[in-house]
Scaffold this active site. Structure first.
Site, short mmCIF file in Angstrom:
data_model
loop_
_atom_site.label_atom_id
_atom_site.label_comp_id
_atom_site.label_asym_id
_atom_site.label_seq_id
_atom_site.Cartn_x
_atom_site.Cartn_y
_atom_site.Cartn_z
CG HIS A 78 -0.30 0.08 2.54
ND1 HIS A 78 -0.02 1.27 3.18
CD2 HIS A 78 0.14 -0.90 3.38
CE1 HIS A 78 0.55 1.02 4.36
NE2 HIS A 78 0.66 -0.28 4.50
CG ASP A 80 -2.60 4.19 3.08
OD1 ASP A 80 -2.21 3.08 2.66
OD2 ASP A 80 -3.29 4.31 4.11
CG ASP A 141 3.22 0.48 7.61
OD1 ASP A 141 2.79 -0.14 6.63
OD2 ASP A 141 2.60 0.55 8.70
CD GLU A 175 -2.48 -1.62 5.63
OE1 GLU A 175 -2.41 -2.65 6.32
OE2 GLU A 175 -1.97 -0.53 6.00
CD GLU A 176 -0.65 2.36 7.72
OE1 GLU A 176 -1.25 1.99 8.74
OE2 GLU A 176 0.50 2.01 7.43
CG ASP A 198 2.03 -3.76 5.13
OD1 ASP A 198 2.84 -2.85 5.39
OD2 ASP A 198 0.82 -3.69 5.39
CG HIS A 384 1.78 3.67 12.26
ND1 HIS A 384 0.58 3.10 12.62
CD2 HIS A 384 2.09 3.19 11.05
CE1 HIS A 384 0.19 2.28 11.65
NE2 HIS A 384 1.10 2.32 10.68
#
Length: 416
Positions: A78, A80, A141, A175-176, A198, A384
């Site tokens: 992903h 995003d 990520d 996805e997040e 991932d 994150h």
């Protein structure tokens, strides 16, 4: 490795933060910036059938170079990044030949990435790390995963002596925020199975993940002049606080590990008249997952009963939505797809770390849509947040695993 570094940095310096409050797909217009770049790059390296749909889902094909029939496999990541921490103006820092000591991310703000706190750093002494400057997340990520898939496909195109079947790749938005697979066209993708790239550290291979739900809980109140409020004011913020205190102690992300589930309060905004609390619910065990959702309703019912006479209606309104489920149920019947990935890692000298995902990937939803999809490491750590980093050597290893999986899958007898 410079090629990997350059590619990765070209991705992470494009802001693609998603937004759970948005109803559109992608949830933020800026995700198109990287999506469109990727489409052009996939064409340039020589992939075929490169498509992007109206919701920014990207697919492409590397045709088979063998004459016999082999399964069609896929690799998915992903683009995003998490809304938990800003992804705007990412300024990656390169730490060559890491010496095992503290890394000063930002001297002005005294932000330090230290192995005394993040002990995994010590695994990477002597390697090249890419970190943040302490003011943003990095975006490994899952831009590390995208980097690795694109690089692996480029390698296979440039080395046709490596035999492989048809390979499909897919890159997704959002996805997040739990929506990455919502509009993924499994039939169009056309793979027998796929792997999301991932995961975190080298060797991770995962086919179990949380069952997941999100809850939005609205608390009502009554505002009255504080000097004359006795018996009249109802402060919705204090009711929200009471609600949080009713949740089981010790069942938060920072206090759990392995297969242990949790409640995670991630947003709280309010005033006297109205407070909105948002939390996520996670558990690997389906029965425990259902009990966690029931507990939310039970607490709300208890507080509503307490204020029924004074407020005259429900003072708490709950909205709970399932997000995804544990993919184990869908992957175990085709366990050989995990075995192939495990064999690929061993053949290039990586010790597989098979463990449950304390989170979710697009693969969990895709597995329930008919595309079994275990998860493989992408190499990053501390996702994150400002302490996120990725060793370049780990990204190189992920590229090698992807290539080896493609090679193993092209063997006429997959048991060889």
């Amino acid at each position: 490795m410079q090629h990997i570094i350059d590619r990765f940095i070209s991705y992470v310096t494009i802001d693609t933060e998603s937004d759970h409050k948005s109803e559109s797909t992608p949830s933020t217009a800026k995700q198109w910036d990287l999506a469109n770049k990727l489409v052009e790059e996939l064409k340039v390296i020589g992939l075929q059938d490169v498509t992007i749909d109206e919701k920014a889902y990207i697919m492409a094909t590397l045709p088979s170079n063998v004459n016999h029939e082999v399964p069609v496999i896929g690799f998915i990541s992903h683009f995003d990044t998490s809304p938990d921490f800003t992804g705007a103006n990412v300024k990656p820092q390169i730490v060559s030949n890491y010496d095992g000591k503290d890394i000063v991310l930002n001297a002005e703000k005294n932000i330090v990435l230290s192995p005394s706190y993040f002990k995994d750093l010590l695994q990477y002494k002597g390697q090249t790390l890419i970190t943040t400057d302490g003011t943003t997340l990095l975006g490994a990520d899952d831009k590390a995963g995208i980097t690795e898939i694109v690089t692996a496909m480029e390698f296979l195109i440039n080395n046709p002596e490596i035999k492989h079947g048809k390979i499909r790749i897919g890159f997704t938005p959002d996805e997040e925020i739990g929506r990455g697979a919502h509009h993924f066209d499994v039939e169009k993708f056309g793979a027998d199975w796929a792997y999301t790239i991932d995961g975190s550290q080298v060797g991770e291979l995962e086919y179990e993940n949380f069952n997941a739900a999100g809850a939005k809980i609205t608390f009502k109140g009554k505002s009255v002049h504080p000097g004359y409020a006795k018996g009249k004011m109802i402060n919705s913020m204090l009711i929200a606080n009471d609600f949080i205190n009713e949740l089981p102690s010790g069942e938060t992300p920072e206090e759990t590990k392995g297969y242990e589930g949790f409640f995670h309060v991630h947003h709280l905004t309010g005033s006297i008249e109205e407070t909105v609390l948002e939390l996520i619910i996670r558990d690997h065990n389906k029965k425990k997952f259902e009990k966690r959702k029931e507990l939310i309703e039970k607490i709300a019912k208890k507080i509503n009963k307490k204020f029924a006479k004074q407020f005259g209606e429900d003072i708490i309104i709950t909205e709970i939505k399932d997000q995804y489920y544990n993919m184990k149920e869908k992957v175990l019947p085709v366990k050989h797809i995990v075995d192939i990935a495990e064999k690929a890692m061993k053949e290039i000298g990586i010790k597989p770390l098979i463990k449950p995902i304390r989170g979710g990937t697009d693969g969990s939803q895709l597995s329930y849509k008919g595309l079994p999809c275990p998860n493989i490491f992408a190499g990053g750590h501390n996702f994150h947040g400002k302490y996120e980093y990725v060793p370049v050597e780990s990204m190189q290893k992920a590229v090698e695993v992807i290539v080896k999986i493609a090679e193993l899958t092209a063997v006429e007898d997959l048991s060889k």
